[in-house]
Design a protein around this motif. Sequence first.
Motif, PDB file in Angstrom:
ATOM      1  N   ILE A   1      55.095  -1.089   1.121  1.00 30.26           N
ATOM      2  CA  ILE A   1      54.656  -0.083   0.134  1.00 30.26           C
ATOM      3  C   ILE A   1      55.142   1.296   0.546  1.00 30.26           C
ATOM      4  N   LEU A   2      55.017   1.612   1.837  1.00 28.47           N
ATOM      5  CA  LEU A   2      55.402   2.933   2.332  1.00 28.47           C
ATOM      6  C   LEU A   2      56.913   3.144   2.251  1.00 28.47           C
ATOM      7  N   ARG A   3      57.697   2.119   2.501  1.00 21.33           N
ATOM      8  CA  ARG A   3      59.159   2.267   2.401  1.00 21.33           C
ATOM      9  C   ARG A   3      59.559   2.564   0.957  1.00 21.33           C
ATOM     10  N   GLU A   4      58.912   1.904   0.024  1.00 21.41           N
ATOM     11  CA  GLU A   4      59.228   2.142  -1.388  1.00 21.41           C
ATOM     12  C   GLU A   4      58.813   3.555  -1.786  1.00 21.41           C
ATOM     13  N   LEU A   5      57.655   3.994  -1.297  1.00 20.77           N
ATOM     14  CA  LEU A   5      57.183   5.338  -1.619  1.00 20.77           C
ATOM     15  C   LEU A   5      58.037   6.409  -0.946  1.00 20.77           C
ATOM     16  N   HIS A   6      58.568   6.094   0.227  1.00 19.51           N
ATOM     17  CA  HIS A   6      59.379   7.066   0.972  1.00 19.51           C
ATOM     18  C   HIS A   6      60.603   7.496   0.177  1.00 19.51           C
ATOM     19  N   ALA A   7      61.130   6.589  -0.638  1.00 17.80           N
ATOM     20  CA  ALA A   7      62.290   6.937  -1.456  1.00 17.80           C
ATOM     21  C   ALA A   7      61.952   8.065  -2.432  1.00 17.80           C
ATOM     22  N   LEU A   8      60.686   8.159  -2.812  1.00 22.11           N
ATOM     23  CA  LEU A   8      60.270   9.181  -3.782  1.00 22.11           C
ATOM     24  C   LEU A   8      59.766  10.447  -3.108  1.00 22.11           C
ATOM     25  N   THR A   9      58.935  10.313  -2.078  1.00 29.38           N
ATOM     26  CA  THR A   9      58.281  11.503  -1.498  1.00 29.38           C
ATOM     27  C   THR A   9      58.701  11.789  -0.062  1.00 29.38           C
ATOM     28  N   GLY A  10      59.580  10.971   0.490  1.00 33.05           N
ATOM     29  CA  GLY A  10      59.956  11.122   1.894  1.00 33.05           C
ATOM     30  C   GLY A  10      60.643  12.427   2.234  1.00 33.05           C
ATOM     31  N   GLY A  11      61.161  13.121   1.232  1.00 37.82           N
ATOM     32  CA  GLY A  11      61.826  14.388   1.512  1.00 37.82           C
ATOM     33  C   GLY A  11      60.865  15.537   1.707  1.00 37.82           C
TER      34      GLY A  11
END
Length: 405
Positions: free
Chosen positions: A283-293
Motif C-alpha cells: 500500500i505504501l509503495r503505491e501511495l509513494h508514487a503520489l505523495t513521496g515527493g
Amino acid sequence: MPLTDTAIKNTKPGDKPIKLFDGGGLFLLITPAGQRYWRLKYRVLGKEKLLAIGVYPDVGLKDARGKRDAARKLLANGVDPGEARKAQKIAKVERAANSFEAVAREWFARQAPGWASTHASKIIQRLEKDIFPWLGGRPIAEIAAPELLAVLRRIEGRGALDTAHRAHQNCGQIFRYAVATGRAERDPSGDLRGALQPSKHENFASITDPVRVGELLRAIDAFRGTFVVKCALLLAPLLFVRPGELRSAEWAGFDLDRAEWRYFVTKTKTDHVVPLASQAVAILRELHALTGGGRYVFPGRDPKKPMSEAAVNAALRRMGYDTKTEITGHGFRAMARTILHEELEIKPEVIEHQLAHKVADSLGTAYNRTKFIDARIKMMQAWADYLDQLKAGARIIPGKFGQVA
C-alpha cells in the motif's frame, strides 16, 4: 484664599505658566497652551518635591483636595507620597506580569514544544475559552480555591464534564509552575478534589467481533473517496497506531526495503518502531508514487500540512459507520489489542509494546522500542494475513497466529 470652580474657569492662560494656590501645598498649574494640572508641593527631609494630582477638569477641585489630604496623611506617617506612588506603579506592573494568564502563557510556551500540535492547540483553546476570561487578569497568587471552583463549575454547568476536569488539571499544572517560579505560595487546585461531578470516561468505539471486522474491511475496500484517505483507511487496521501518528506520518521515517516505520511518540516521549507487513508495504509503495515527493505520507489540501485529524472519522461516517457507537479512527487500536490476544493468542506484553504503551516489568514501568521485536515482526505479518482472511469471509479457528479452516 481657597480656590473656587468659578475662579478656575475665569482664569485665562497667559504668556507664562500661572499657579492658582488652594492651600496645604495644592495648586493648579495653567500652561500658556491652556492645559490645567493639579500639583502638590511638599517637603521631605528639607527637600521640596512636587506630586502630580491629576488634570482639570477630569479631576475636579473636590477630588484634588481629597488627594492632597491623603498625601498629607502619608507625610504625617513618615511616608513620601511620591515614592509611595512609584511603589504602587511597580506593584501594578508586577501584578500584570504575574497574572494568571501571563503565567499560564509562559508555562504553555515552555511545554508546547514537547507536545503534539493538536494536543497543544486543545490546551490553549481550552484556557482561552474557559479560563482566561474570568481568571486571566487576576494575580495568580491571590486566586483561592472557591474562585477557581466557580470558573470550573461554569464549564460543568454546560454539561462538559470532561472539559471541566481537563481544565482543572491544566490549572493545577499552571499553579504548580507559579509556585516553582516564585509567583505563588501554593496550588489551590488541590483543594478541589472531589468538588466536580465525575467525568464519564467512555472507551473509543471499536469493532472486535471478527465477522464484523471482515465486513468493515470489505467496506474500506469499496470506499470511493480520495486515494490518500483510502490508503489511510487501509493502513489504520494494519498498523493500529494512534490516529494522530498515522495522519502526520512522514516519509523520512519509512524504510520500505527493511519493512519498518520509525517515529517519535510525543505522548509517551519515546522512539517507536512499527514492523510493516508485506500488505502494508504494498500500500505504501503505491501511495509513494503520489505523495513521496513531499514530506507527509498523507498530505492535506495544503501539501505542506498533514491530512485533517477528522478525515478518517469522516470517511468512516461516509461508509455508514457511527463513529460514536461503532468504530472510530482510534478504535482500530482496541480492535487489534482484543483480537490479537483473544483470537490469535499473542502475549499481552508483545501487543502492548507494539501499541507503544509503557509496560511494567521487573525493573518498573518501562518501554523499549526494540523489545520483542522478532515476535512483533511475526505478529504484524500474521495480523495482516488474518485480516485478509476475515475480509475474504473465511471462518477462522482461534489459535496462535490464526489458522484458516
